[in-house]
Design a protein around this motif. Structure first.
Motif, PDB file in Angstrom:
ATOM      1  N   ALA A  14       0.622  -1.470   0.003  1.00 24.96           N
ATOM      2  CA  ALA A  14       0.252  -0.385  -0.166  1.00 24.96           C
ATOM      3  C   ALA A  14       0.881   1.442   0.111  1.00 24.96           C
ATOM      4  O   ALA A  14       0.741   2.115  -0.801  1.00 24.96           O
ATOM      5  CB  ALA A  14      -1.026  -0.432   1.157  1.00 24.96           C
ATOM      6  N   GLY A  18       1.066   3.669  -2.921  1.00 21.09           N
ATOM      7  CA  GLY A  18       0.720   5.153  -2.111  1.00 21.09           C
ATOM      8  C   GLY A  18       2.231   6.136  -3.000  1.00 21.09           C
ATOM      9  O   GLY A  18       1.392   7.364  -3.589  1.00 21.09           O
ATOM     10  N   THR A  69      -4.497  -4.567   1.022  1.00 18.14           N
ATOM     11  CA  THR A  69      -5.454  -3.598   1.915  1.00 18.14           C
ATOM     12  C   THR A  69      -6.823  -3.148   1.102  1.00 18.14           C
ATOM     13  O   THR A  69      -6.493  -2.958  -0.152  1.00 18.14           O
ATOM     14  CB  THR A  69      -5.082  -2.717   2.673  1.00 18.14           C
ATOM     15  OG1 THR A  69      -5.781  -1.561   3.237  1.00 18.14           O
ATOM     16  CG2 THR A  69      -4.765  -1.352   1.110  1.00 18.14           C
ATOM     17  N   TRP A  75      -6.097   4.915  -0.485  1.00 20.86           N
ATOM     18  CA  TRP A  75      -5.491   5.780  -0.615  1.00 20.86           C
ATOM     19  C   TRP A  75      -5.315   6.238  -1.792  1.00 20.86           C
ATOM     20  O   TRP A  75      -3.815   7.195  -1.969  1.00 20.86           O
ATOM     21  CB  TRP A  75      -3.725   4.734  -0.381  1.00 20.86           C
ATOM     22  CG  TRP A  75      -4.787   4.062   1.049  1.00 20.86           C
ATOM     23  CD1 TRP A  75      -3.892   2.343   1.870  1.00 20.86           C
ATOM     24  CD2 TRP A  75      -5.126   4.128   2.541  1.00 20.86           C
ATOM     25  NE1 TRP A  75      -4.196   2.785   2.986  1.00 20.86           N
ATOM     26  CE2 TRP A  75      -5.170   3.580   3.528  1.00 20.86           C
ATOM     27  CE3 TRP A  75      -5.092   5.741   2.615  1.00 20.86           C
ATOM     28  CZ2 TRP A  75      -5.350   3.757   4.337  1.00 20.86           C
ATOM     29  CZ3 TRP A  75      -6.377   6.046   3.904  1.00 20.86           C
ATOM     30  CH2 TRP A  75      -6.025   4.749   5.097  1.00 20.86           C
ATOM     31  N   ASP A  76      -5.032   5.260  -3.186  1.00 21.43           N
ATOM     32  CA  ASP A  76      -5.231   6.102  -4.535  1.00 21.43           C
ATOM     33  C   ASP A  76      -5.450   7.511  -5.042  1.00 21.43           C
ATOM     34  O   ASP A  76      -4.437   8.718  -5.105  1.00 21.43           O
ATOM     35  CB  ASP A  76      -5.437   4.914  -5.443  1.00 21.43           C
ATOM     36  CG  ASP A  76      -5.103   3.988  -5.883  1.00 21.43           C
ATOM     37  OD1 ASP A  76      -4.012   3.241  -5.519  1.00 21.43           O
ATOM     38  OD2 ASP A  76      -5.454   2.937  -6.809  1.00 21.43           O
ATOM     39  N   GLY A  79      -3.412  10.199  -1.855  1.00 26.23           N
ATOM     40  CA  GLY A  79      -2.135   9.885  -2.498  1.00 26.23           C
ATOM     41  C   GLY A  79      -1.985  11.175  -3.888  1.00 26.23           C
ATOM     42  O   GLY A  79      -1.647  11.752  -4.013  1.00 26.23           O
ATOM     43  N   SER A 166       0.482   9.786   6.986  1.00 20.56           N
ATOM     44  CA  SER A 166       1.030   8.545   6.779  1.00 20.56           C
ATOM     45  C   SER A 166       1.422   7.190   7.863  1.00 20.56           C
ATOM     46  O   SER A 166       1.024   6.276   7.812  1.00 20.56           O
ATOM     47  CB  SER A 166       2.613   9.285   6.363  1.00 20.56           C
ATOM     48  OG  SER A 166       2.528   9.668   4.955  1.00 20.56           O
ATOM     49  N   ALA A 169      -1.679   5.448   7.834  1.00 23.42           N
ATOM     50  CA  ALA A 169      -2.520   4.941   6.517  1.00 23.42           C
ATOM     51  C   ALA A 169      -1.742   3.444   7.089  1.00 23.42           C
ATOM     52  O   ALA A 169      -2.296   2.424   6.774  1.00 23.42           O
ATOM     53  CB  ALA A 169      -1.616   5.305   5.715  1.00 23.42           C
ATOM     54  N   SER A 173      -3.964   0.343   7.211  1.00 19.92           N
ATOM     55  CA  SER A 173      -3.493  -0.908   6.545  1.00 19.92           C
ATOM     56  C   SER A 173      -3.329  -2.507   6.514  1.00 19.92           C
ATOM     57  O   SER A 173      -2.827  -3.460   6.052  1.00 19.92           O
ATOM     58  CB  SER A 173      -2.517  -0.208   5.408  1.00 19.92           C
ATOM     59  OG  SER A 173      -3.533   0.958   4.013  1.00 19.92           O
TER      60      SER A 173
END
Length: 176
Positions: A14, A18, A69, A75-76, A79, A166, A169, A173
Motif C-alpha cells: 500500500a 501510495g 488492503t 489511498w490512491d 495520495g 502517513s 495509513a 492498512s
C-alpha cells in the motif's frame, strides 16, 4: 489471524503504491500548471524506484496469497490529491511532501528490518529487499532536501499533517 509478515507486506504494498500516486499527482500538477522540467524529471526518476518496489510487493502478495488492503482506492485518491496539492503550493511544498513521507517510511522500514533480523531467519530475501528499498527512500529524502524541502514556518504544519496521515495509513492498512 494475520501474521506480522502478512501485515508487513500488505502495508509495504500500500505504501509503495501510495508513493506512486503522490508522484502521479505531483507530475500532473507540474505538467499542466507549473512548468519546472528539472523537478518533473527528478520526481519521475523517484517514481521509477517506487514502481520497482511496488512490483516486488505485488509479487509477494500473489506468491503468499495475501490480499491487499481494502482501502487501496481511498489511498490512491488521497495520495494523488496530496501530490497534486503540494505541487500546486510550489517546489518547497512538493519536496517537503517527499521528505516527510520518506522520514516516516525510514522509521517504518527500520522497525521491519529489526523485526526480520531478530525473528524471521527464513525471510532473508524480504530482509534484503526492505534494506534496499529503505536506502532508496533515504535517497529520495535527501534529494527532496537538496531541492528545497523546508519545515520552516507553515511548512512545519504541513510536515506534521503529512507525517500523521502517513502513520495513520500504515496502521489502518495493517488491519483492513
Amino acid at each position: 489471524m494475520k501474521s506480522k509478515i502478512e501485515e508487513m507486506i500488505r502495508v509495504d504494498h500500500a505504501g509503495e503504491r501510495g508513493a506512486i500516486k503522490i508522484y502521479d499527482g505531483q507530475l500532473l500538477a507540474l505538467q499542466f500548471l507549473k512548468a519546472d522540467p528539472d523537478l518533473e524529471r527528478k520526481v519521475a526518476e523517484m517514481k521509477e524506484h517506487e514502481k520497482e518496489h511496488l512490483k516486488y510487493f505485488e509479487q509477494q502478495l500473489a506468491d503468499r496469497k495475501i490480499r491487499p488492503t481494502l482501502l487501496l482506492p481511498l489511498w490512491d485518491l488521497l495520495g494523488t490529491a496530496l501530490g497534486f496539492g503540494t505541487a500546486i503550493l510550489g517546489k518547497k511544498a512538493a519536496m517537503l511532501c517527499t521528505a516527510s513521507v520518506e522520514e516516516v517510511i525510514d522509521k517504518h522500514y527500520l522497525e521491519q528490518i529489526d523485526y526480520l533480523s531478530k525473528n524471521e531467519k527464513k525471510e532473508k530475501d524480504l530482509l534484503v529487499k526492505v534494506k534496499k528499498f529503505r536506502q532508496d527512500e533515504l535517497d529520495h529524502r535527501d534529494i527532496a532536501y537538496e531541492e528545497g524541502a523546508s519545515k520552516e514556518g507553515a511548512y512545519g504544519l504541513l510536515d506534521a499533517i503529512i507525517k500523521t496521515g502517513s502513520k495513520v495509513a500504515i496502521e489502518i492498512s495493517k488491519k483492513i
